[in-house]
Design an enzyme around this catalytic site. Structure first.
Site, PDB file in Angstrom:
ATOM      1  N   HIS A 133      34.399  44.327  40.546  1.00 13.32           N
ATOM      2  CA  HIS A 133      35.723  44.479  39.932  1.00 13.32           C
ATOM      3  C   HIS A 133      35.659  43.795  38.560  1.00 13.32           C
ATOM      4  CE1 HIS A 133      40.022  43.423  39.361  1.00 13.32           C
ATOM      5  NE2 HIS A 133      40.297  44.375  40.232  1.00 13.32           N
ATOM      6  N   ASP A 191      32.913  37.045  45.534  1.00 12.30           N
ATOM      7  CA  ASP A 191      34.268  37.538  45.340  1.00 12.30           C
ATOM      8  C   ASP A 191      34.690  38.173  46.666  1.00 12.30           C
ATOM      9  OD1 ASP A 191      36.438  39.172  44.963  1.00 12.30           O
ATOM     10  OD2 ASP A 191      35.695  40.139  43.149  1.00 12.30           O
ATOM     11  N   GLN A 198      38.179  41.659  48.734  1.00 13.07           N
ATOM     12  CA  GLN A 198      38.315  42.851  49.586  1.00 13.07           C
ATOM     13  C   GLN A 198      37.698  42.664  50.969  1.00 13.07           C
ATOM     14  OE1 GLN A 198      40.116  45.491  48.922  1.00 13.07           O
ATOM     15  NE2 GLN A 198      40.525  45.100  46.759  1.00 13.07           N
ATOM     16  N   LYS A 222      46.388  40.106  49.052  1.00 14.50           N
ATOM     17  CA  LYS A 222      45.633  41.194  49.700  1.00 14.50           C
ATOM     18  C   LYS A 222      45.433  40.873  51.181  1.00 14.50           C
ATOM     19  CE  LYS A 222      42.939  42.246  45.543  1.00 14.50           C
ATOM     20  NZ  LYS A 222      43.558  43.419  44.948  1.00 14.50           N
ATOM     21  N   CYS A 232      39.902  49.233  38.289  1.00 17.98           N
ATOM     22  CA  CYS A 232      39.369  48.035  37.615  1.00 17.98           C
ATOM     23  C   CYS A 232      37.881  47.870  37.907  1.00 17.98           C
ATOM     24  CB  CYS A 232      40.121  46.770  38.003  1.00 17.98           C
ATOM     25  SG  CYS A 232      41.853  46.833  37.612  1.00 17.98           S
TER      26      CYS A 232
HETATM   27  N1  7TS Z   1      37.869  41.293  43.153  1.00 15.65           N
HETATM   28  C1  7TS Z   1      38.011  42.417  43.841  1.00 15.65           C
HETATM   29  C2  7TS Z   1      36.841  42.974  44.610  1.00 15.65           C
HETATM   30  C3  7TS Z   1      39.244  43.068  43.834  1.00 15.65           C
HETATM   31  O1  7TS Z   1      39.382  44.198  44.527  1.00 15.65           O
HETATM   32  C4  7TS Z   1      40.320  42.520  43.098  1.00 15.65           C
HETATM   33  C5  7TS Z   1      41.642  43.213  42.996  1.00 15.65           C
HETATM   34  C6  7TS Z   1      40.115  41.314  42.434  1.00 15.65           C
HETATM   35  C7  7TS Z   1      38.875  40.741  42.475  1.00 15.65           C
HETATM   36  C8  7TS Z   1      41.191  40.621  41.689  1.00 15.65           C
HETATM   37  O2  7TS Z   1      42.113  40.075  42.566  1.00 15.65           O
HETATM   38  P1  7TS Z   1      43.438  39.398  42.023  1.00 15.65           P
HETATM   39  O3  7TS Z   1      44.236  39.127  43.249  1.00 15.65           O
HETATM   40  O4  7TS Z   1      43.061  38.155  41.311  1.00 15.65           O
HETATM   41  O5  7TS Z   1      44.081  40.404  41.108  1.00 15.65           O
HETATM   42  N2  7TS Z   1      41.598  44.589  43.270  1.00 15.65           N
HETATM   43  C9  7TS Z   1      42.583  45.487  43.058  1.00 15.65           C
HETATM   44  C10 7TS Z   1      42.447  46.822  43.438  1.00 15.65           C
HETATM   45  O6  7TS Z   1      41.480  47.294  43.994  1.00 15.65           O
HETATM   46  N3  7TS Z   1      43.571  47.484  43.099  1.00 15.65           N
HETATM   47  O7  7TS Z   1      44.405  46.615  42.514  1.00 15.65           O
HETATM   48  C11 7TS Z   1      43.810  45.373  42.489  1.00 15.65           C
END
Ligand code: 7TS
Length: 406
Positions: free
Chosen positions: A123, A200, A203, A226, A364
Site C-alpha cells: 500500500h 504492515d 489487512q 479496519k 492506494c
Molecule cells: N496498509 C495496508 C495494507 C492497507 O490496506 C491500508 C489501508 C493501510 C496500510 C493504511 O491504513 P490507514 O488505516 O493508516 O489508512 N487500506 C485501504 C484500502 O485498501 N482501502 O482504503 C484504505
C-alpha cells in the site's frame, strides 16, 4: 465453539440500512469495516461518564479514564501475544506507525547508500514513508517483485539483501490482491542478514490470529478502523530492545520526564512515543472491538472468511470476461477483478445502484496496477458479517453490468 455468523450481522446497526433504496450489501471492509453496537456503546459511555485527560489528573475521573486506556494496552498485548505491555504504542493508525518507524528508527540508523527493502504489493503507506526517509538520508529502495498470481517472489527477495540492507518493510496481507505473505520465512531470511522487519498488518490483523512473538517480527502495525473499532487509532508493536534505543518521533506533553531549556529527558516506553493527548475514546472503542473479536474468535473468523472467499471465487469465475487479479494460494477475503470492456468505475457505479458497496480504483497500490497492467480494479472485501447472500447479490449485480454493456 461454533459461531452462527448469520446472527452476528444483527450486532452491526449500520448494516440494517438501505443503499439507493436497496438493502445494503457492504463489500468494502478492506477500506474500513462497520462497528458492532458494543464498540459504539463503549465510546458513548466513555463520554457520558468517564471523560477526562489521562496520565495527569489526581482526581477519580482521570484515574478511571487512565485505567481504561491502559487496560486496552494490556488487552492488545495479550491479543497479539507481545512479550511486554510497553511494546504497544498507540498511534493514529497503520500509516502513523510506519511513519514513526521510518522517522525514528530509520532516520537514526540509515546512512547514505543504505538500502530499504519493500515489495511491489505494498500500500502507498508502506512505500512513501520509506521514500521520504530515503530522500532525507540518501538511501535507496529495493523492491521485491511479485509473481503472476500475486505472490511474493521469494527467490528474488533473498537476492536483494546486501551488506547495505538496513530494514525490510512488508505487508502481512495485500489490500489490492488479498495475498497473505509467508511472513515467518521472510522474517527468518531478513534476520539471517541481521536486518529487522516491519510488518504492515493493516489487512491481516482483522482476519486471522496474530502472534508477534511467533512471527518474530521487529515491528507490526495495524489500524483499529479496519478491525471493527473507531477511526483515528492504531497500534505500533515493536520489540522492546529496539524501541528503547529509538529516539522520540514527536515531541510534546506526556512524552517527557523533565524539560528545561538546557536539557530535556524523555519518558520511558511506551509514553516516549505518545506525545500529546491521545485518542482516548478511540482507544477505549478499540478495546471494545478487541473484546468483540475475542468473543467471536479469530480462528472462527479466518475459517468463515476463507469459506466466503472460496464461494465468491467459484461464483465470480463463471462470469464471462471476468478476470481475478491476485490468485495466490493463501488469501484474505479480498477479490480484485476486471471485466472485459467495462471500466471498473462504471462497474462500481452500477453495483451501487443495486445497493452494493465495493471499491473501484487503484486501492492506494498503484505499483500493483502497473504490475498487472490494469488502470484499476473492482475490489470486493469481506468482513465477519458478510454472507453468501452478499456474494449472490454481487454476482447478480455483475450480470446486470454485462447486460447493460453487451
Ligand atoms: N496498509 C495496508 C495494507 C492497507 O490496506 C491500508 C489501508 C493501510 C496500510 C493504511 O491504513 P490507514 O488505516 O493508516 O489508512 N487500506 C485501504 C484500502 O485498501 N482501502 O482504503 C484504505
Amino acid at each position: 465453539m461454533m459461531i452462527d455468523f448469520m446472527t452476528l450481522r444483527a450486532d452491526f446497526p449500520l448494516l440494517q440500512q438501505k443503499n439507493r433504496g436497496k438493502p445494503l450489501v457492504y463489500l468494502d471492509s478492506g477500506a474500513t469495516n462497520q462497528k458492532p453496537q458494543s464498540v459504539i456503546d463503549a465510546m458513548n459511555q466513555y463520554y457520558i461518564s468517564d471523560n477526562a485527560n489521562i496520565h495527569r489528573g489526581v482526581y477519580e475521573l482521570s484515574e478511571r479514564a487512565t485505567y481504561q486506556y491502559e487496560k486496552v494496552r494490556h488487552d492488545i498485548k495479550e491479543f497479539i501475544n507481545a512479550a511486554h505491555t510497553e511494546e504497544i504504542i498507540f498511534t493514529a493508525g497503520t500509516t502513523a506507525g510506519i511513519n514513526l518507524v521510518a522517522q525514528s528508527y530509520g532516520r537514526s540508523k540509515l546512512k547514505v547508500l543504505d538500502e530499504i527493502i519493500v515489495s511491489a504489493m505494498e500500500h502507498h503507506s508502506n512505500i512513501v514513508p520509506w521514500q521520504l526517509l530515503a530522500e532525507q538520508v540518501g538511501a535507496n529502495l529495493r523492491v521485491v517483485p511479485i509473481t503472476d498470481n500475486g505472490e511474493m517472489d521469494l527467490e528474488a527477495y533473498e537476492k536483494l539483501f546486501t551488506a547495505r540492507t538496513k530494514i525490510v518493510a512488508i505487508a502481512h496481507a495485500s489490500n489490492a490482491l488479498g495475498t497473505i505473505n509467508p511472513l515467518k520465512q521472510m522474517i527468518q531470511i531478513a534476520h539471517a542478514h541481521n536486518v529487522p522487519v516491519l510488518v504492515d498488518g493493516a489487512q491481516a490483523f482483522p482476519h486471522m490470529p496474530v502472534d508477534v512473538q511467533d512471527l518474530d517480527c521487529d515491528f507490526y502495525t495495524f489500524s483499529s478502523h479496519k478491525a471493527y473499532g473507531p477511526t483515528g487509532v492504531g497500534v505500533l508493536y515493536g520489540k522492546q530492545k529496539l524501541l528503547e534505543k529509538m529516539p522520540p518521533y514527536q515531541g510534546g506533553g506526556d512524552m517527557i520526564e523533565s524539560v528545561t531549556f538546557a536539557r530535556t529527558t524523555y519518558s520511558k516506553l511506551p509514553f516516549k512515543f505518545e506525545a500529546g493527548t491521545p485518542n482516548i475514546s478511540g482507544v477505549i472503542g478499540f478495546g471494545a472491538a478487541i473484546r468483540y473479536l475475542q468473543q467471536v474468535g479469530m480462528q472462527n473468523i479466518a475459517v468463515h472468511e476463507a469459506e466466503l472467499l472460496a464461494y465468491a471465487t467459484q461464483q465470480l469465475v463463471t462470469i464471462p470476461g471476468l478476470k481475478i487479479i491476485g490468485t495466490a494460494a493463501e488469501k484474505v477475503g479480498v477479490i480484485s477483478f476486471v471485466l472485459d470492456g467495462v471500466h471498473p468505475h462504471d462497474i462500481g457505479t452500477i453495483l451501487d445502484d443495486h445497493g452494493i458497496a465495493v471499491r473501484a480504483g487503484h486501492h492506494c497500490a498503484m505499483p500493483v496496477m502497473e504490475r498487472f497492467n490494469v488502470p484499476a480494479t473492482v475490489r470486493a472485501s469481506f468482513g465477519l458479517y458478510n454472507t453468501h447472500a452478499d456474494i449472490d447479490a454481487l454476482v447478480s449485480g455483475l450480470k446486470d453490468v454485462l447486460r447493460l454493456f453487451k
